[in-house]
Design a protein around this motif. Sequence first.
Motif, short mmCIF file in Angstrom:
data_model
loop_
_atom_site.label_atom_id
_atom_site.label_comp_id
_atom_site.label_asym_id
_atom_site.label_seq_id
_atom_site.Cartn_x
_atom_site.Cartn_y
_atom_site.Cartn_z
N LEU A 144 0.82 -1.21 0.00
CA LEU A 144 0.00 0.00 0.00
C LEU A 144 0.85 1.26 0.00
O LEU A 144 1.99 1.26 0.49
N ILE A 145 0.25 2.32 -0.51
CA ILE A 145 0.88 3.64 -0.46
C ILE A 145 0.03 4.55 0.41
O ILE A 145 -1.21 4.46 0.41
N VAL A 146 0.68 5.38 1.17
CA VAL A 146 0.01 6.44 1.93
C VAL A 146 0.46 7.76 1.33
O VAL A 146 1.66 8.06 1.30
N ILE A 147 -0.48 8.54 0.84
CA ILE A 147 -0.18 9.84 0.24
C ILE A 147 -0.63 10.91 1.22
O ILE A 147 -1.83 11.12 1.43
N MET A 151 1.12 17.33 9.29
CA MET A 151 1.01 16.61 10.56
C MET A 151 0.33 15.26 10.40
O MET A 151 0.55 14.34 11.19
N ASN A 152 -0.50 15.11 9.36
CA ASN A 152 -1.26 13.88 9.21
C ASN A 152 -0.46 12.74 8.59
O ASN A 152 -0.90 11.60 8.59
N ALA A 153 0.73 13.04 8.04
CA ALA A 153 1.50 12.00 7.36
C ALA A 153 1.87 10.86 8.30
O ALA A 153 1.67 9.69 7.99
N PHE A 154 2.42 11.19 9.44
CA PHE A 154 2.83 10.15 10.40
C PHE A 154 1.61 9.45 10.98
O PHE A 154 1.58 8.21 11.09
N THR A 155 0.58 10.22 11.33
CA THR A 155 -0.61 9.65 11.96
C THR A 155 -1.30 8.65 11.03
O THR A 155 -1.65 7.54 11.44
N LEU A 156 -1.49 9.04 9.77
CA LEU A 156 -2.18 8.15 8.83
C LEU A 156 -1.34 6.92 8.51
O LEU A 156 -1.86 5.81 8.40
N THR A 157 -0.03 7.10 8.37
CA THR A 157 0.85 5.95 8.07
C THR A 157 0.87 4.98 9.24
O THR A 157 0.77 3.75 9.04
N ARG A 175 8.63 18.50 1.81
CA ARG A 175 9.93 18.13 2.40
C ARG A 175 9.89 18.05 3.91
O ARG A 175 10.36 17.10 4.51
N ARG A 176 9.35 19.04 4.55
CA ARG A 176 9.37 19.10 6.01
C ARG A 176 8.05 18.55 6.55
O ARG A 176 7.13 19.30 6.85
N THR A 177 7.98 17.24 6.65
CA THR A 177 6.75 16.58 7.06
C THR A 177 6.92 15.78 8.34
O THR A 177 6.07 15.81 9.21
N LEU A 178 8.03 15.06 8.45
CA LEU A 178 8.25 14.18 9.59
C LEU A 178 9.36 14.71 10.48
O LEU A 178 10.36 15.24 9.99
N SER A 179 9.18 14.54 11.78
CA SER A 179 10.26 14.82 12.70
C SER A 179 11.28 13.69 12.63
O SER A 179 11.00 12.61 12.09
N HIS A 180 12.46 13.93 13.19
CA HIS A 180 13.50 12.89 13.19
C HIS A 180 13.00 11.66 13.94
O HIS A 180 13.23 10.52 13.50
N GLU A 181 12.32 11.85 15.04
CA GLU A 181 11.81 10.74 15.83
C GLU A 181 10.76 9.94 15.05
O GLU A 181 10.76 8.71 15.06
N GLU A 182 9.86 10.64 14.37
CA GLU A 182 8.83 9.96 13.58
C GLU A 182 9.45 9.15 12.45
O GLU A 182 9.05 8.02 12.18
N LEU A 183 10.45 9.75 11.78
CA LEU A 183 11.11 9.05 10.69
C LEU A 183 11.79 7.77 11.19
O LEU A 183 11.71 6.71 10.55
N ARG A 218 9.20 3.57 -10.58
CA ARG A 218 7.85 3.11 -10.29
C ARG A 218 7.84 2.37 -8.96
O ARG A 218 8.78 1.68 -8.61
N VAL A 219 6.75 2.52 -8.24
CA VAL A 219 6.56 1.83 -6.97
C VAL A 219 5.30 0.99 -7.09
O VAL A 219 4.22 1.51 -7.41
N ARG A 220 5.43 -0.30 -6.84
CA ARG A 220 4.28 -1.18 -6.92
C ARG A 220 3.39 -1.01 -5.68
O ARG A 220 3.87 -0.99 -4.55
N CYS A 221 2.12 -0.90 -5.91
CA CYS A 221 1.15 -0.84 -4.82
C CYS A 221 -0.21 -1.21 -5.39
O CYS A 221 -0.49 -0.94 -6.56
N SER A 222 -1.04 -1.80 -4.57
CA SER A 222 -2.36 -2.21 -5.06
C SER A 222 -3.48 -1.49 -4.32
O SER A 222 -4.60 -1.98 -4.23
N GLY A 223 -3.19 -0.33 -3.83
CA GLY A 223 -4.17 0.48 -3.13
C GLY A 223 -3.47 1.33 -2.09
O GLY A 223 -2.24 1.36 -2.01
N GLY A 224 -4.27 2.03 -1.32
CA GLY A 224 -3.67 2.84 -0.27
C GLY A 224 -4.62 3.87 0.29
O GLY A 224 -5.85 3.82 0.08
N PHE A 225 -4.03 4.82 0.99
CA PHE A 225 -4.80 5.85 1.68
C PHE A 225 -4.24 7.22 1.35
O PHE A 225 -3.03 7.39 1.16
N VAL A 226 -5.13 8.18 1.29
CA VAL A 226 -4.76 9.54 0.94
C VAL A 226 -5.39 10.48 1.96
O VAL A 226 -6.48 10.23 2.48
N SER A 227 -4.70 11.55 2.25
CA SER A 227 -5.19 12.53 3.22
C SER A 227 -5.68 13.77 2.47
O SER A 227 -4.89 14.57 2.00
#
Length: 300
Positions: A144-147, A151-157, A175-183, A218-227
Amino acid sequence: MAVDCAIIGGGPAGMNAALVLGRARRSVVLFDDNRPRNAATRHTHGFLTRDGVKPSELRELAQKELAAYSTVEVKRQRVTDIRRAGSGFHIGTGDGGWYAARKVLLATGLRETLPQIPGIGSYYGRSLFNCPYCDGWELRDRPLIVIADGMNAFTLTRLAYQWSKDLILCTNGARRTLSHEELQKLQSRGIRLTRQRIVELEGKDGELHSIRLEEGSRVRCSGGFVSPIWRQAALFGDWLGCEVNDQGGIQTDRLGRTSVYGVYAAGDSSVIAPAQAVIAAGEGSKAAIGINADLIQEDF
């Protein structure tokens, strides 16, 4: 003669409120322009006794049940104006009609703005979704891919990881989405990250097969979630001066009362997340109880 309550919005919140008020022997007019937010969704999940039902079928069943109550009238009209009139309200519709009501329930819900990715709309509601609780089961154990960004990037993933451990988070150029700890937390669980922009979604008949990134890979994925970005579907709350909460929803008390006397809100209009039909229906029921209680208080 004014009806007891005008309900604007014919989704689960509005229809359940109409049902409860009808059973309380209240006169109700429900305005439904038949433009539901979940039109692209094929199935409704997490609704006991209706798990997997088509949203259109759920609406049809609800409308048939409402027809049993003579004091509930459903109008296939779009509301274009609403204003205070003495102790009540006047509601204008697209055909030039005007209706009077003692109380108004706003159940117009939300509209989502999807990321600017070519063709994303053809996958949304089919293999790309916004709510793992609603559709995660059908995507379980798939790549799956999470798009998401912000702030929602880490929570949704982190939430999506509950249904599949084969995840890639794409911030789509942010670019500036995740903190070092979240990453570090994501990496420790094997969750991949790409900050590249998506230039194409690849698949067929709404079923996602892969994504193509700006560098050409290319990244293979068969579905996912988007915010998505959520916004109120209608501005009636603004027009009436209702206060909003920190999520952008209309601020209410536990029974749907807004900051404006006589105006109530339910469903996605007040509870931004999670956007589930069963929660919206429950909010509609609570608002109906609040409306009936206030009408009784006035009449006594």
